[in-house]
Design a protein around this motif. Structure first.
Motif, short mmCIF file in Angstrom:
data_model
loop_
_atom_site.label_atom_id
_atom_site.label_comp_id
_atom_site.label_asym_id
_atom_site.label_seq_id
_atom_site.Cartn_x
_atom_site.Cartn_y
_atom_site.Cartn_z
N LEU A 141 41.34 32.02 -50.31
CA LEU A 141 39.98 31.50 -50.22
C LEU A 141 39.08 32.53 -49.54
N PRO A 142 37.81 32.60 -49.92
CA PRO A 142 36.91 33.53 -49.22
C PRO A 142 36.58 33.02 -47.82
N THR A 143 36.22 33.93 -46.93
CA THR A 143 35.72 33.58 -45.61
C THR A 143 34.23 33.93 -45.62
N ARG A 144 33.38 32.90 -45.69
CA ARG A 144 31.95 33.15 -45.90
C ARG A 144 31.12 33.07 -44.62
N THR A 190 36.05 24.41 -44.02
CA THR A 190 35.02 23.49 -43.55
C THR A 190 33.77 24.23 -43.12
N THR A 191 32.65 23.54 -43.21
CA THR A 191 31.35 24.15 -42.97
C THR A 191 31.14 24.52 -41.51
N THR A 192 30.30 25.53 -41.32
CA THR A 192 29.95 26.03 -39.99
C THR A 192 28.51 26.50 -40.02
N LEU A 213 35.22 30.28 -40.53
CA LEU A 213 35.15 31.54 -39.79
C LEU A 213 36.52 32.20 -39.73
N VAL A 214 37.54 31.50 -40.26
CA VAL A 214 38.93 31.91 -40.10
C VAL A 214 39.54 32.16 -41.47
N ALA A 215 40.25 33.27 -41.61
CA ALA A 215 40.77 33.67 -42.92
C ALA A 215 41.94 32.81 -43.37
N VAL A 216 41.85 32.36 -44.63
CA VAL A 216 42.93 31.63 -45.30
C VAL A 216 43.21 32.35 -46.62
N SER A 219 27.73 37.36 -46.65
CA SER A 219 29.18 37.54 -46.68
C SER A 219 29.66 37.81 -48.11
N LEU A 220 30.91 38.25 -48.20
CA LEU A 220 31.53 38.53 -49.49
C LEU A 220 32.24 37.28 -50.01
N ALA A 221 32.22 37.11 -51.34
CA ALA A 221 32.84 35.94 -51.95
C ALA A 221 34.28 36.20 -52.39
#
Length: 471
Positions: free
Chosen positions: A88-91, A123-125, A82-85, A97-99
């Motif tokens: 890497l995409p934030t899905r 990590t998964t959410t 849920l947090v931007a890195v 969501s955008l890839a």
């Protein structure tokens, strides 16, 4: 678990300092662990192996010069999706969501990167962090590291699984109602929801001011170190709350003389007897360490469960989420998200306002409660984890022992306190606003007296595989 993967962060740093271990070796060991275990539990949903190894080589060069750049230089850290890195995409666990890869880090992630952390994966959410199990239309089901038939909890289940199985010693997660503390409880790790505004959430933060970011780790000391980096005020920055310079300072001062309220179960909550017994034993240990423990009914929480204040705000938040999704794509949303959004769309302004007023009243009452106590301890969750897939109807309401801390903005941490029925459960430490350091101090005192807690990875790959075969 590989000895390197079981090390605390200060042990890794000491090995780097003495040139007994390299950040590259550690990063490779973590990536190998992900390759070995992630197919079984589905805790990691995105990797930047090349970027992580490049960062590890840079960290190695700094350590060889004797010039580490920060408190986490060379430490692998995962981040909830849920947090931007950057890179890497934030899905968000969502097919809608955008890839595309992020161009910038979220503020908290930027702090970790500046400290030298090796940000290797996501990590998964559950979708948009909507529930207390971790499954989503995009990434599927995440499984408990102790028994694959069960959920690890959510919505930060992927972070809990990663930490529990040595897929990185630390993970950055989010908590909007218990999403750090519940999976920490069910997966046997330490998780902390800091005081609201302690860690920057950035423009993408939860506008309801329920959710915040916090650390997940195997030990309290590691969580304190990570929070030190996450909460450190930048030069010239202003903060609504006073920030200590180092959350590692004072965690070994103990609990002698602290006034500790112990609530076995707020009104309306039935705690599983074996969990209640584990928590009671943990509280007895805290008392033996010199704390002044008083059992209380926690009167400010009377009526909280029936008020629906958390559900009202949470569903309105998801209604707003759904409005941002193009109508043609809404059928791709998790049915649980659609249900939340539909419920939120039916809530009128008066009902929402009443929920906010009730939230304020609860905050005032709990502030007054802490005039008489330094800390409060409760079970983290009232029962064990459900089987996968799905979420039982009786667990679809706001988590009764954790969500009220989000309503009030109070800091809270879950620490493993036993293995009732062979599965982890947690003791929750709660304090007044801004008392994050005191919570860590008390949690560390308990953890030290409790002794080492078994690691899920000690079960071995065969054990995890066997548990999954019985589904």
């Amino acid at each position: 678990m590989n000895d390197v993967l079981g090390m605390q962060v200060h042990q890794l740093m000491d090995c780097y300092r003495r040139r007994k271990l390299s950040p590259v070796e550690v990063m490779c060991a973590v990536l190998d662990q992900v390759a070995r275990f992630n197919p079984l539990v589905n805790g990691v949903c995105g990797l930047d192996e090349d970027g992580a190894l490049a960062a590890a080589r840079e960290s190695e060069r700094r350590w060889m010069r004797g010039d580490p750049c920060g408190l986490l230089d060379g430490v692998p850290i995962s981040v909830k999706d849920l947090v931007a890195v950057r890179g890497l995409p934030t899905r968000h666990g969502s097919l809608t969501s955008l890839a595309a890869a992020e161009r910038e880090d979220a503020p908290a992630v930027a702090r970790l990167r500046r400290s030298g952390a090796l940000l290797f994966g996501k990590t998964t959410t559950s979708e948009f962090g909507n529930k207390i199990v971790t499954d989503s239309p995009l990434t599927g089901i995440t499984r408990n590291p102790w028994d694959r038939r069960l959920s690890p909890g959510g919505s930060s289940g992927g972070s809990a699984v990663a930490v529990a199985l040595g897929m990185g010693p630390l993970s950055l997660a989010t908590d909007g109602g218990g999403s750090i503390r519940v999976p920490s409880c069910w997966s046997g790790v330490v998780g902390m929801k800091p005081s609201f505004a302690r860690v920057p959430v950035g423009a993408a933060g939860n506008w309801t001011a329920l959710s915040t970011l916090g650390p997940m780790a195997r030990t309290v000391s590691d969580a304190a170190l990570m929070l030190t980096v996450l909460a450190r005020k930048q030069d010239g920055a202003q903060s609504a709350i006073e920030l200590p310079s180092d959350f590692r300072a004072g965690p070994d001062d103990g609990v002698a003389g602290l006034r500790v309220a112990y609530c076995p179960a707020p009104a309306g909550v039935r705690v599983d007897p074996v969990i209640a017994d584990s928590v009671r034993q943990a509280v007895g240990l805290i008392e033996a360490l010199g704390a002044q423990v008083e059992e209380t009914e926690l009167k400010p929480l009377e009526g909280y469960l029936g008020s629906g204040m958390h559900a009202i705000q949470w569903s309105v938040f998801f209604a707003q989420h759904a409005r941002q999704v193009h109508r043609s794509a809404r059928t791709q949303l998790d049915p649980d998200v659609r249900s939340l959004a539909e419920a939120g769309a039916r809530i009128d302004v008066a009902t929402f306002t009443d929920a906010l007023k009730a939230r304020h009243a609860l905050t005032v009452a709990m502030t007054a409660f802490f005039d008489d106590y330094d800390l409060l301890v409760t079970p983290t969750f009232h029962c064990g984890p459900p089987r996968v897939p799905g979420l039982p109807e009786d667990l679809r309401t706001a988590p009764p022992l954790t969500s009220w801390c989000n309503q009030t903005g109070l800091p809270a941490a879950s620490v493993p306190c036993g293995l009732p029925g062979g599965l982890p459960t947690g003791l929750q430490f709660i304090g007044p606003s801004g008392a994050d350091a005191l919570i860590l101090r008390a949690a560390r005192a308990y953890e030290s007296a409790r002794g080492a807690f078994p690691a899920a990875g000690q079960l071995g790959q065969d054990s995890i595989t066997d548990a999954g075969a019985r589904t």
